[in-house]
Design an enzyme around this catalytic site. Structure first.
Site, PDB file in Angstrom:
ATOM      1  N   THR A  82     -44.418  17.767 -69.560  1.00  0.00           N
ATOM      2  CA  THR A  82     -43.041  17.317 -69.731  1.00  0.00           C
ATOM      3  C   THR A  82     -42.179  17.698 -68.539  1.00  0.00           C
ATOM      4  O   THR A  82     -42.430  18.715 -67.866  1.00  0.00           O
ATOM      5  CB  THR A  82     -42.442  17.963 -70.998  1.00  0.00           C
ATOM      6  OG1 THR A  82     -41.020  17.797 -70.993  1.00  0.00           O
ATOM      7  CG2 THR A  82     -42.714  19.458 -71.076  1.00  0.00           C
TER       8      THR A  82
ATOM      9  N   TYR B 272     -40.314  25.453 -75.652  1.00  0.00           N
ATOM     10  CA  TYR B 272     -41.074  24.197 -75.590  1.00  0.00           C
ATOM     11  C   TYR B 272     -41.604  23.969 -74.168  1.00  0.00           C
ATOM     12  O   TYR B 272     -42.806  23.751 -73.966  1.00  0.00           O
ATOM     13  CB  TYR B 272     -40.175  23.020 -76.025  1.00  0.00           C
ATOM     14  CG  TYR B 272     -40.773  21.664 -75.722  1.00  0.00           C
ATOM     15  CD1 TYR B 272     -41.829  21.163 -76.471  1.00  0.00           C
ATOM     16  CD2 TYR B 272     -40.288  20.888 -74.661  1.00  0.00           C
ATOM     17  CE1 TYR B 272     -42.383  19.919 -76.177  1.00  0.00           C
ATOM     18  CE2 TYR B 272     -40.830  19.647 -74.368  1.00  0.00           C
ATOM     19  CZ  TYR B 272     -41.878  19.168 -75.133  1.00  0.00           C
ATOM     20  OH  TYR B 272     -42.431  17.950 -74.844  1.00  0.00           O
TER      21      TYR B 272
HETATM   22  N1  LIG Z   1     -41.169  11.808 -76.563  1.00  0.00           N
HETATM   23  C1  LIG Z   1     -40.854  12.272 -75.356  1.00  0.00           C
HETATM   24  O1  LIG Z   1     -39.829  11.894 -74.754  1.00  0.00           O
HETATM   25  C2  LIG Z   1     -41.772  13.256 -74.674  1.00  0.00           C
HETATM   26  C3  LIG Z   1     -41.385  13.742 -73.419  1.00  0.00           C
HETATM   27  C4  LIG Z   1     -42.232  14.632 -72.768  1.00  0.00           C
HETATM   28  C5  LIG Z   1     -43.452  15.004 -73.326  1.00  0.00           C
HETATM   29  N2  LIG Z   1     -43.801  14.531 -74.548  1.00  0.00           N
HETATM   30  C6  LIG Z   1     -45.093  14.964 -75.105  1.00  0.00           C
HETATM   31  O2  LIG Z   1     -45.812  13.835 -75.575  1.00  0.00           O
HETATM   32  C7  LIG Z   1     -46.643  14.213 -76.663  1.00  0.00           C
HETATM   33  C8  LIG Z   1     -46.450  13.252 -77.807  1.00  0.00           C
HETATM   34  O3  LIG Z   1     -45.098  13.287 -78.214  1.00  0.00           O
HETATM   35  P1  LIG Z   1     -44.473  12.216 -79.224  1.00  0.00           P
HETATM   36  O4  LIG Z   1     -43.100  11.910 -78.755  1.00  0.00           O
HETATM   37  O5  LIG Z   1     -45.423  11.102 -79.432  1.00  0.00           O
HETATM   38  O6  LIG Z   1     -44.343  13.105 -80.539  1.00  0.00           O
HETATM   39  P2  LIG Z   1     -44.865  12.859 -82.037  1.00  0.00           P
HETATM   40  O7  LIG Z   1     -44.323  13.983 -82.846  1.00  0.00           O
HETATM   41  O8  LIG Z   1     -44.551  11.462 -82.476  1.00  0.00           O
HETATM   42  O9  LIG Z   1     -46.443  12.991 -81.887  1.00  0.00           O
HETATM   43  C9  LIG Z   1     -47.131  14.208 -81.983  1.00  0.00           C
HETATM   44  C10 LIG Z   1     -48.340  13.961 -82.881  1.00  0.00           C
HETATM   45  O10 LIG Z   1     -49.143  15.143 -82.918  1.00  0.00           O
HETATM   46  C11 LIG Z   1     -49.484  15.455 -84.259  1.00  0.00           C
HETATM   47  N3  LIG Z   1     -49.698  16.902 -84.308  1.00  0.00           N
HETATM   48  C12 LIG Z   1     -48.793  17.886 -84.051  1.00  0.00           C
HETATM   49  N4  LIG Z   1     -49.378  19.085 -84.162  1.00  0.00           N
HETATM   50  C13 LIG Z   1     -50.707  18.870 -84.467  1.00  0.00           C
HETATM   51  C14 LIG Z   1     -51.819  19.710 -84.688  1.00  0.00           C
HETATM   52  N5  LIG Z   1     -51.725  21.042 -84.632  1.00  0.00           N
HETATM   53  N6  LIG Z   1     -53.020  19.145 -84.967  1.00  0.00           N
HETATM   54  C15 LIG Z   1     -53.148  17.790 -85.052  1.00  0.00           C
HETATM   55  N7  LIG Z   1     -52.102  16.941 -84.838  1.00  0.00           N
HETATM   56  C16 LIG Z   1     -50.894  17.481 -84.550  1.00  0.00           C
HETATM   57  C17 LIG Z   1     -48.314  14.952 -85.086  1.00  0.00           C
HETATM   58  O11 LIG Z   1     -48.644  14.688 -86.438  1.00  0.00           O
HETATM   59  C18 LIG Z   1     -47.957  13.670 -84.321  1.00  0.00           C
HETATM   60  O12 LIG Z   1     -48.701  12.564 -84.811  1.00  0.00           O
HETATM   61  C19 LIG Z   1     -46.296  15.669 -76.974  1.00  0.00           C
HETATM   62  O13 LIG Z   1     -47.262  16.507 -76.389  1.00  0.00           O
HETATM   63  C20 LIG Z   1     -44.940  15.859 -76.314  1.00  0.00           C
HETATM   64  O14 LIG Z   1     -44.727  17.186 -75.952  1.00  0.00           O
HETATM   65  C21 LIG Z   1     -42.986  13.669 -75.245  1.00  0.00           C
HETATM   66  O1  LIG Z   2     -27.431  12.122 -80.257  1.00  0.00           O
HETATM   67  C1  LIG Z   2     -27.602  12.415 -79.063  1.00  0.00           C
HETATM   68  C2  LIG Z   2     -28.903  12.644 -78.512  1.00  0.00           C
HETATM   69  C3  LIG Z   2     -28.984  12.994 -77.170  1.00  0.00           C
HETATM   70  N1  LIG Z   2     -27.881  13.081 -76.400  1.00  0.00           N
HETATM   71  C4  LIG Z   2     -27.999  13.437 -74.987  1.00  0.00           C
HETATM   72  O2  LIG Z   2     -28.863  12.506 -74.366  1.00  0.00           O
HETATM   73  C5  LIG Z   2     -29.610  13.128 -73.324  1.00  0.00           C
HETATM   74  C6  LIG Z   2     -31.088  12.902 -73.576  1.00  0.00           C
HETATM   75  O3  LIG Z   2     -31.450  13.638 -74.735  1.00  0.00           O
HETATM   76  P1  LIG Z   2     -32.853  13.453 -75.495  1.00  0.00           P
HETATM   77  O4  LIG Z   2     -32.816  14.361 -76.688  1.00  0.00           O
HETATM   78  O5  LIG Z   2     -33.093  11.998 -75.728  1.00  0.00           O
HETATM   79  O6  LIG Z   2     -33.938  13.923 -74.443  1.00  0.00           O
HETATM   80  P2  LIG Z   2     -34.044  15.285 -73.614  1.00  0.00           P
HETATM   81  O7  LIG Z   2     -33.704  14.931 -72.199  1.00  0.00           O
HETATM   82  O8  LIG Z   2     -33.302  16.388 -74.241  1.00  0.00           O
HETATM   83  O9  LIG Z   2     -35.574  15.695 -73.813  1.00  0.00           O
HETATM   84  C7  LIG Z   2     -36.659  14.844 -73.557  1.00  0.00           C
HETATM   85  O10 LIG Z   2     -37.152  15.089 -72.283  1.00  0.00           O
HETATM   86  C8  LIG Z   2     -37.500  16.426 -72.038  1.00  0.00           C
HETATM   87  C9  LIG Z   2     -37.945  16.471 -70.614  1.00  0.00           C
HETATM   88  O11 LIG Z   2     -36.843  16.363 -69.786  1.00  0.00           O
HETATM   89  C10 LIG Z   2     -38.567  16.891 -73.029  1.00  0.00           C
HETATM   90  O12 LIG Z   2     -39.810  16.400 -72.663  1.00  0.00           O
HETATM   91  C11 LIG Z   2     -38.256  16.512 -74.460  1.00  0.00           C
HETATM   92  O13 LIG Z   2     -39.428  16.596 -75.266  1.00  0.00           O
HETATM   93  C12 LIG Z   2     -37.758  15.130 -74.579  1.00  0.00           C
HETATM   94  O14 LIG Z   2     -37.237  14.970 -75.877  1.00  0.00           O
HETATM   95  C13 LIG Z   2     -29.210  14.607 -73.358  1.00  0.00           C
HETATM   96  O15 LIG Z   2     -28.210  14.821 -72.414  1.00  0.00           O
HETATM   97  C14 LIG Z   2     -28.618  14.798 -74.747  1.00  0.00           C
HETATM   98  O16 LIG Z   2     -27.636  15.795 -74.825  1.00  0.00           O
HETATM   99  C15 LIG Z   2     -26.617  12.846 -76.919  1.00  0.00           C
HETATM  100  O17 LIG Z   2     -25.614  12.936 -76.209  1.00  0.00           O
HETATM  101  N2  LIG Z   2     -26.526  12.512 -78.230  1.00  0.00           N
END
Ligand SMILES: NC(=O)c1ccc[n+]([C@@H]2O[C@H](COP(=O)([O-])OP(=O)(O)OC[C@H]3O[C@@H](n4cnc5c(N)ncnc54)[C@H](O)[C@@H]3O)[C@@H](O)[C@H]2O)c1
Ligand SMILES: O=c1ccn([C@@H]2O[C@H](COP(=O)(O)OP(=O)(O)O[C@H]3O[C@H](CO)[C@H](O)[C@H](O)[C@H]3O)[C@@H](O)[C@H]2O)c(=O)[nH]1
Length: 328
Positions: free
Chosen positions: A117, A141
Site C-alpha cells: 500500500t 496498518y
Molecule cells: N482498497 C484499497 O484502496 C487498497 C489500497 C491499498 C492496498 N490494499 C490492499 O489490497 C488488499 C485487498 O483489499 P480490498 O480492498 O479488496 O479489501 P477487502 O476487505 O474487500 O478484501 C480482503 C479479503 O480478505 C479476506 N480476509 C481477511 N482476512 C483473512 C484471513 N485471515 N484469512 C482469509 N481471508 C481473509 C476478507 O474476507 C476479504 O474477502 C488488502 O491486502 C489491502 O491491504 C487495498
Molecule cells: O467520507 C469521506 C471519506 C474519505 N474522505 C477523504 O478522502 C481521502 C481519501 O480517503 P480514503 O479513505 O478513500 O482513502 P485513504 O487515502 O485514506 O486510504 C487508502 O489508501 C491508503 C494508501 O494511501 C491505504 O492503502 C488504504 O488502505 C486505502 O483505504 C482522504 O483525504 C479522506 O480524508 C473524506 O473526506 N470523506
C-alpha cells in the site's frame, strides 16, 4: 498448476479471480469471508473458506492443487481500526503473511505477489513519491504491510521465492462487465461513500479537512481503476514466470485529485446534487500522495486502460446500482 488467491472473495481479489479465470488459469481462493462475499467468487474458481493463518490448511492446499503462485490479498484494511486495535492488524496482516510465506517456501511455491500500500510512505516529503523514497508508515496498518514487504525480501534472498510487491494507491471503480465491484459494508473509501450519497444510501458526505496545503485545501490522492490494478498483477505473474527479478512497484496513475474534485465528479456523473458537509481533519491522513508510476510500466510493461476519473466513478455508480438490486 494452479494459482492460490487469498482474499479472493474481497473487492480487489474478486476482480483478480475473474481476470485469472478469463485467462484460462486454474484458481483456488482462500477467504474467511470476514469482509468478502461468496457471490463475488466465480463458479470456475474453487472457494475454500478458511484462515490464512491456518498453516496446515494452506500447506494442504499448496500440495493438493499443485500451487505454482500465490497472490496474497487477504488482510484487514481500515486504517483507523488499525490504530485502535493494532495487534489484530499485526496478527492478520503480518503474522498471517509470515505463515503464508513460510508455507510457500516449504511447499515449493515459485511465485508470490503481495498487496502492499501507499500507506508505507506515510506523509511523503515529495510528490509524486517513488519506490525508493523514505518509508515512514503513520499507522499500524501501514507498518503491518511494510513488515510483510521486509519478510518477503528476506525470504527471497534466503530461499529464492520469486516475488512482486505492488504498492496500491487509492483503488476504486468496478469490473467494466459488472461481474463484481466494491460490496464492502460500512465502507470508508471516498468514492464508495460519495456514490452511496449520490444514490440516497447516505444522507450526506463529510469532507475531512479543508485546510491542507493543497490547491483547494482538501487532500489529494491518486485514484486507480481496480481493473488496471488487476492487470498489473497479471503482468507481475507473467514477469515472474518468465524469470523476472523480484520487484517492488507503485500502482497509481501519477496524477492526483482533491476530495472536492472527486465529489464534484460524482455529482456530475450521477446527475445528483447531494449534501456535502465540511468537517475537521481525519487523524492520520497525509495531505497529498501521488504515485511515481514509471517503474511498473518499465519492468512489467503495464499499460493502464481505464485512467479516467469519470470512468472510475461511472463504474462505481453502476456497481452500486447493481448491488442495490441484489438483496444481500
Ligand atoms: N482498497 C484499497 O484502496 C487498497 C489500497 C491499498 C492496498 N490494499 C490492499 O489490497 C488488499 C485487498 O483489499 P480490498 O480492498 O479488496 O479489501 P477487502 O476487505 O474487500 O478484501 C480482503 C479479503 O480478505 C479476506 N480476509 C481477511 N482476512 C483473512 C484471513 N485471515 N484469512 C482469509 N481471508 C481473509 C476478507 O474476507 C476479504 O474477502 C488488502 O491486502 C489491502 O491491504 C487495498
Ligand atoms: O467520507 C469521506 C471519506 C474519505 N474522505 C477523504 O478522502 C481521502 C481519501 O480517503 P480514503 O479513505 O478513500 O482513502 P485513504 O487515502 O485514506 O486510504 C487508502 O489508501 C491508503 C494508501 O494511501 C491505504 O492503502 C488504504 O488502505 C486505502 O483505504 C482522504 O483525504 C479522506 O480524508 C473524506 O473526506 N470523506
Amino acid at each position: 498448476m494452479s494459482i492460490l488467491v487469498t482474499g479472493g472473495a474481497g473487492y480487489i481479489g474478486s476482480h483478480m479471480v475473474h481476470a485469472l479465470v478469463d485467462a484460462g488459469e486454474r484458481v483456488v481462493v482462500l477467504d474467511d469471508l470476514s469482509t468478502g462475499f461468496r457471490f463475488a467468487v466465480p463458479p470456475e474458481a474453487a472457494l475454500v473458506v478458511g484462515d490464512t493463518g491456518d498453516a496446515a490448511l494452506v500447506s494442504r492446499l499448496i500440495a493438493e492443487h499443485g500451487i505454482e503462485a500465490i497472490v496474497h490479498f487477504a488482510a484487514s484494511i481500515v486504517v483507523p481500526e488499525s490504530v485502535a486495535d493494532p495487534l489484530r492488524y499485526y496478527r492478520n496482516n503480518t503474522a498471517n503473511s509470515r505463515s503464508m510465506i513460510d508455507c510457500a517456501v516449504t511447499g515449493g511455491v515459485k511465485h508470490f505477489v503481495f498487496s502492499s500500500t501507499a500507506a508505507v510512505y506515510g506523509n511523503p516529503a515529495r510528490v509524486p513519491v517513488a519506490e525508493d523514497d523514505p518509508l515512514a508508515p503513520m499507522s499500524p496498518y501501514g507498518s503491518s504491510k511494510l513488515m510483510t514487504e521486509i519478510m518477503l525480501r528476506d525470504a527471497t534472498a534466503a530461499h529464492g521465492l520469486g516475488h512482486v510487491i505492488l504498492r496500491y494507491f487509492n483503488v476504486a471503480g468496478a469490473d467494466p462487465l459488472m461481474r463484481t465491484g466494491q460490496s464492502t459494508r460500512n465502507a470508508t473509501h471516498l468514492i464508495k461513500v460519495a456514490v452511496e450519497a449520490a444514490l440516497g444510501l447516505r444522507g450526506k458526505i463529510d469532507v475531512f479537512g479543508t485546510d491542507y496545503p493543497t490547491p483547494d485545501g482538501t487532500c489529494v490522492r491518486d485514484y486507480i481503476h481496480v481493473s488496471d490494478l488487476v492487470a498489473a498483477h497479471a503482468d507481475a505473474l507473467r514477469h515472474l514466470r518468465s524469470g523476472g527479478a523480484p520487484a517492488t512497484l507503485n500502482c497509481g496513475y501519477g496524477r492526483g485529485f482533491s476530495v472536492l474534485e472527486v465529489i464534484e465528479t460524482v455529482k456530475r456523473v450521477s446527475g445528483v446534487d447531494f449534501r456535502v458537509d465540511l468537517a475537521p481533519r481525519r487523524p492520520g491522513d497525509p495531505a497529498a500522495i501521488v504515485a511515481a508510476c514509471d517503474r511498473a510500466r518499465e519492468i512489467l510493461g503495464w499499460q493502464p486502460r481505464w485512467d479516467d476519473l469519470d470512468t472510475i466513478v461511472r463504474h462505481a455508480l453502476d456497481w452500486q446500482r447493481k448491488l442495490g438490486t441484489m438483496n444481500l
